[in-house]
Enzyme design. Sequence first.
Site, PDB file in Angstrom:
ATOM      1  N   LYS A  70      63.105  19.449  57.404  1.00 37.29           N
ATOM      2  CA  LYS A  70      61.788  20.017  57.106  1.00 37.29           C
ATOM      3  C   LYS A  70      61.800  21.534  56.994  1.00 37.29           C
ATOM      4  O   LYS A  70      61.106  22.116  56.171  1.00 37.29           O
ATOM      5  CB  LYS A  70      60.776  19.553  58.153  1.00 37.29           C
ATOM      6  CG  LYS A  70      60.467  18.072  58.056  1.00 37.29           C
ATOM      7  CD  LYS A  70      59.321  17.682  58.965  1.00 37.29           C
ATOM      8  CE  LYS A  70      58.895  16.245  58.729  1.00 37.29           C
ATOM      9  NZ  LYS A  70      59.878  15.266  59.143  1.00 37.29           N
ATOM     10  N   ARG A  86      62.051   8.676  48.550  1.00 39.40           N
ATOM     11  CA  ARG A  86      62.259   7.229  48.396  1.00 39.40           C
ATOM     12  C   ARG A  86      60.959   6.640  47.866  1.00 39.40           C
ATOM     13  O   ARG A  86      59.966   7.340  47.712  1.00 39.40           O
ATOM     14  CB  ARG A  86      62.572   6.607  49.753  1.00 39.40           C
ATOM     15  CG  ARG A  86      61.489   6.946  50.773  1.00 39.40           C
ATOM     16  CD  ARG A  86      61.664   6.274  52.120  1.00 39.40           C
ATOM     17  NE  ARG A  86      60.881   6.922  53.169  1.00 39.40           N
ATOM     18  CZ  ARG A  86      59.588   6.736  53.385  1.00 39.40           C
ATOM     19  NH1 ARG A  86      58.891   5.939  52.612  1.00 39.40           N
ATOM     20  NH2 ARG A  86      58.969   7.364  54.371  1.00 39.40           N
TER      21      ARG A  86
END
Length: 718
Positions: free
Chosen positions: A155, A331
């Site tokens: 992140k 994804r």
Amino acid sequence: MVAMAAVILSFPTLQGLRIFTQKLSWTKRGVRFVSGEVGRIEKVLIANRGEIACRVMRTAKKMGVRSVAVYSDADRDSMHVAMADEAYHIGPAPSQQSYLSMEKVLEVAKKSGSHAVHPGYGFLSENTEFAEACKQEGIIFIGPPSSAIRDMGIKSTSKYIMSAAGVPIIGGYHGEDQSNERLQAEAAQIGFPVMIKAVRGGGGKGMRIARSDSVFLEQLESARREARKSFNDDVMLVEKFVEDPRHVEVQVFGDMHGNVVYLFERDCSVQRRHQKIIEEAPGPDISPEVRRKLGEAAVKAAKAVNYVGAGTVEFIMDAQHNFYFMEMNTRLQVEHPVSEMITGTDLVEWQLRVAAGERLPLLQDDIILRGHSFEARIYAEDPNNDFLPGAGPLLHLSTPAADQHTRIETGVREGDEVSAHYDPMIAKLVVWGEDRSAALKKLRYCLRQYNIVGLNTNIDFLLSLSGHPEFEAGNVTTSFIPQYYADLFPAPRAPSGETICQAALGLVLQERRHTQEFVQASNDPFSPFGSSSGWRSNIQYNRNMTLQLGDKKVEVVVGYSKDGSYTMQLGEEVYHVTGEVELEGGASFLHCSVNGVKSRPKLVILDSTVHLFSTEGSAQVSVPVPKYLAAVSGAGAQGGAVAPMTGTIEKVMVKAGDTVAVGDALMVMNAMKMEHTIRAPKAGVIKRVFFSEGSQANRHAPLIELEEEEEVEEGSSQ
């Protein structure tokens, strides 16, 4: 040239999965680019389980691509195994030894001759090492390049990249110094409340909100433990927590030719335990201008990491519709069907085509938003007990009929077991309507037809959520559930007299069916079916029936009339009841009339309990179990704490002799991939601790024996 033609002839393409002829090389599995980028996809291994594995297989079948499943001990008889063209066993039930084992999955990919691996979501889908390993083996990883997974998976890195690309971000600390002191100091500087997040986190795991300095370290520890368990990495970042934000995410898609498009946004604001339960597309009350800005920011984000395939860029949005980059999921998301419904696309088909080197099927101007779609996630969990995940058999399962505007994405069938080893999601119900209110009406109509017996589910909760006036108005935020808690968890209403009559009728008709042979053999058509509690009054055979409603018993006097109808007396009220059970589409319906009002609830009788499902809601009425058969009483817990579910004891905070107050943390359990803190139900002194760290505890097992302080004082004064 002749040789090249031979190559092309020996590998016929399947329904437009094109092969690029430049720089081809041979591998055992066929042709691929020398660069290792693309090749043909005629066989795909799905490195997942449950509904997403079934979802990918459906599209593979449609495209003429063979599917290979993998399964653990717990999934031997699962739906995804039955659906696949081939299936391989890869280990015991715990996912670390099966679905998370890269070596085992790759071994099956090679053994089965699969050209590509589709990772689904969760498990290995965002694992850089796995994407790399596939590439080294010459197997296509259906997902973005591993560099994009790496950049977006950490992140702190993703925030820097986004900021440089001009995507709006929120302030926070993403530094190397991971000491408690530094993180706490940074949190104080950012200003509480803060969000503590695992740098490699996802799926609500390793995330905690610290609302003040005093709880910061406790929340940090808990987030670290969960992160170690889920990602084997406990590096944390701290950032400002935006109060009551909306969670808005954009579906993006890129190909290997530099094209990236967005397929509009989804609103996933309504969450419990930081996990989504109801999602919709497009976002309610988002103007075309904000929609375009969101889409363009998401495309910028994808292009900044050379993204290929399906991805989701998540933003948090404040009340003024300002939005900030939160993270990118590299994804296919659980909630991708709502985007498919509003754009008329099949994103799994796009994934397979793009992975084979094709251009995107549509460019931005070709993607048209039409109508509105909702997805409700149906979970085995108990909303009335802090959404505690459940497990067990689906003794009865009936669903609304699937059609063009209704999709049921599931990986279980009636009789299947919802395993305690994996996520407790049973299904996703996806609907489409011309506009938001039409789609919402359709969602509620279908939820009422989704009937499950055997374990607790969140279906009634989803009905009260989707019927809340503020939800209907589109006023959704991530704090929706706590904000409207009292409305969403109304006190349980006792079933009406009519419902009790329906349940009694269901039992009487079942009994009649079971004993038809005895009645036929008897000279008395009004045989009391072996019941000794009956008495006669002229032409009626009367009997007393005791029913259990929650913790109350209700006496019903059932009168059998000669014409086949019944009178039922509950206290002072008398009801005239007629009806028959009819089978329709594998389910039993009670076609009945109570005091002239006709209805046809679905009827399921299991383990002495009558379950009634109708468009008005559901009800359960039981036949009391004799005392000697009743469940063993919970006295073994000595009024202490019991395990709410089967799981592992992660941490024990107390020892014998400790004094605790109500609500003090006693233990941390890990079950269904989630941490649960077990707290003291009352004040007292710990007498015994029954489990040590690392041991398994079964549901309802006593964990700690607790003596109330008065008891202790009395004992010491004698």
